[in-house]
Design a protein around this motif. Structure first.
Motif, PDB file in Angstrom:
ATOM      1  N   HIS A 108       0.825  -1.217   0.000  1.00 46.45           N
ATOM      2  CA  HIS A 108       0.000   0.000   0.000  1.00 46.45           C
ATOM      3  C   HIS A 108       0.862   1.273   0.000  1.00 46.45           C
ATOM      4  O   HIS A 108       0.586   2.233   0.711  1.00 46.45           O
ATOM      5  N   ASP A 109       1.958   1.234  -0.791  1.00 45.94           N
ATOM      6  CA  ASP A 109       2.830   2.401  -0.854  1.00 45.94           C
ATOM      7  C   ASP A 109       2.891   3.034  -2.238  1.00 45.94           C
ATOM      8  O   ASP A 109       2.904   4.246  -2.363  1.00 45.94           O
ATOM      9  N   LEU A 110       2.938   2.221  -3.291  1.00 44.97           N
ATOM     10  CA  LEU A 110       2.959   2.714  -4.664  1.00 44.97           C
ATOM     11  C   LEU A 110       1.916   1.956  -5.465  1.00 44.97           C
ATOM     12  O   LEU A 110       1.826   0.739  -5.362  1.00 44.97           O
ATOM     13  N   ASP A 111       1.165   2.648  -6.273  1.00 48.20           N
ATOM     14  CA  ASP A 111       0.156   1.990  -7.100  1.00 48.20           C
ATOM     15  C   ASP A 111       0.791   1.593  -8.427  1.00 48.20           C
ATOM     16  O   ASP A 111       0.828   2.383  -9.360  1.00 48.20           O
ATOM     17  N   LEU A 112       1.301   0.379  -8.479  1.00 45.92           N
ATOM     18  CA  LEU A 112       1.918  -0.121  -9.703  1.00 45.92           C
ATOM     19  C   LEU A 112       1.013  -1.108 -10.431  1.00 45.92           C
ATOM     20  O   LEU A 112       1.368  -1.593 -11.497  1.00 45.92           O
ATOM     21  N   GLY A 113      -0.128  -1.422  -9.837  1.00 48.58           N
ATOM     22  CA  GLY A 113      -0.988  -2.424 -10.442  1.00 48.58           C
ATOM     23  C   GLY A 113      -0.299  -3.777 -10.439  1.00 48.58           C
ATOM     24  O   GLY A 113       0.627  -4.024  -9.673  1.00 48.58           O
TER      25      GLY A 113
END
Length: 166
Positions: free
Chosen positions: A66-71
């Protein structure tokens, strides 16, 4: 026991299994998924690794951190160190440019009770772009320690468990 510098984390745990059995899990792409405590490794494709330079693909989902939205994305694990039943390490190659350059690995030392397993995560040689981003360590000491716990129950599932009062 934990060792942490500003660019490396090491955690150790005695596991009641011989080094060869543990090394077998660490060489198997499916083993990586099975023991991952981060929740990011979804599945893997590829053959069991047998030498430096071998690779396999891991299908990832960073939402667990839940830190970077990389999919959903894929990374290639490339073996950097391979000493049968003693040490294995790898770099992660992904779609991000420049490549990050962090290293994960395990050292195995036979002990009377089985194997002393040291898990390490080293970001000392990462690309300066990522050093400046200030996102390391991505994986915590707690996550490394939890993965060792999962590894222990994976390779020694028949260990006696304490009685639960109830």
């Amino acid at each position: 026991m934990t060792t942490m510098t500003s660019e490396r984390i090491e955690v150790r745990r005695a596991i009641a299994a011989d080094p060869a059995k543990i090394f077998g899990v660490l060489c198997d792409p499916q083993g990586h998924v099975a023991i991952d405590s981060s929740g990011m490794l979804m599945s893997a494709e590829g053959d069991v690794v047998t030498a430096v330079g071998d690779t396999f693909v891991v299908h990832m989902d960073r939402d667990a951190l839940h830190d970077l939205d990389l999919g959903l994305y894929d990374v290639t694990v490339t073996i950097e160190t391979f000493v049968p039943d003693r040490e294995i390490s790898w770099k992660i190659l992904g779609r991000i440019r420049p490549q990050i350059g962090h290293v994960y690995g395990y050292r195995l030392d036979a002990i009377d009770e089985g194997t002393m397993v040291t898990s390490f995560y080293d970001w000392s040689a990462i690309d300066p772009v990522w050093r400046e981003a200030g996102i390391f360590p991505v994986i915590s000491e707690t996550a490394l320690r939890a993965t060792l716990g999962i590894l222990a129950r994976t390779v020694a599932p028949g260990l006696p468990r304490p009685e639960v009062a109830g």
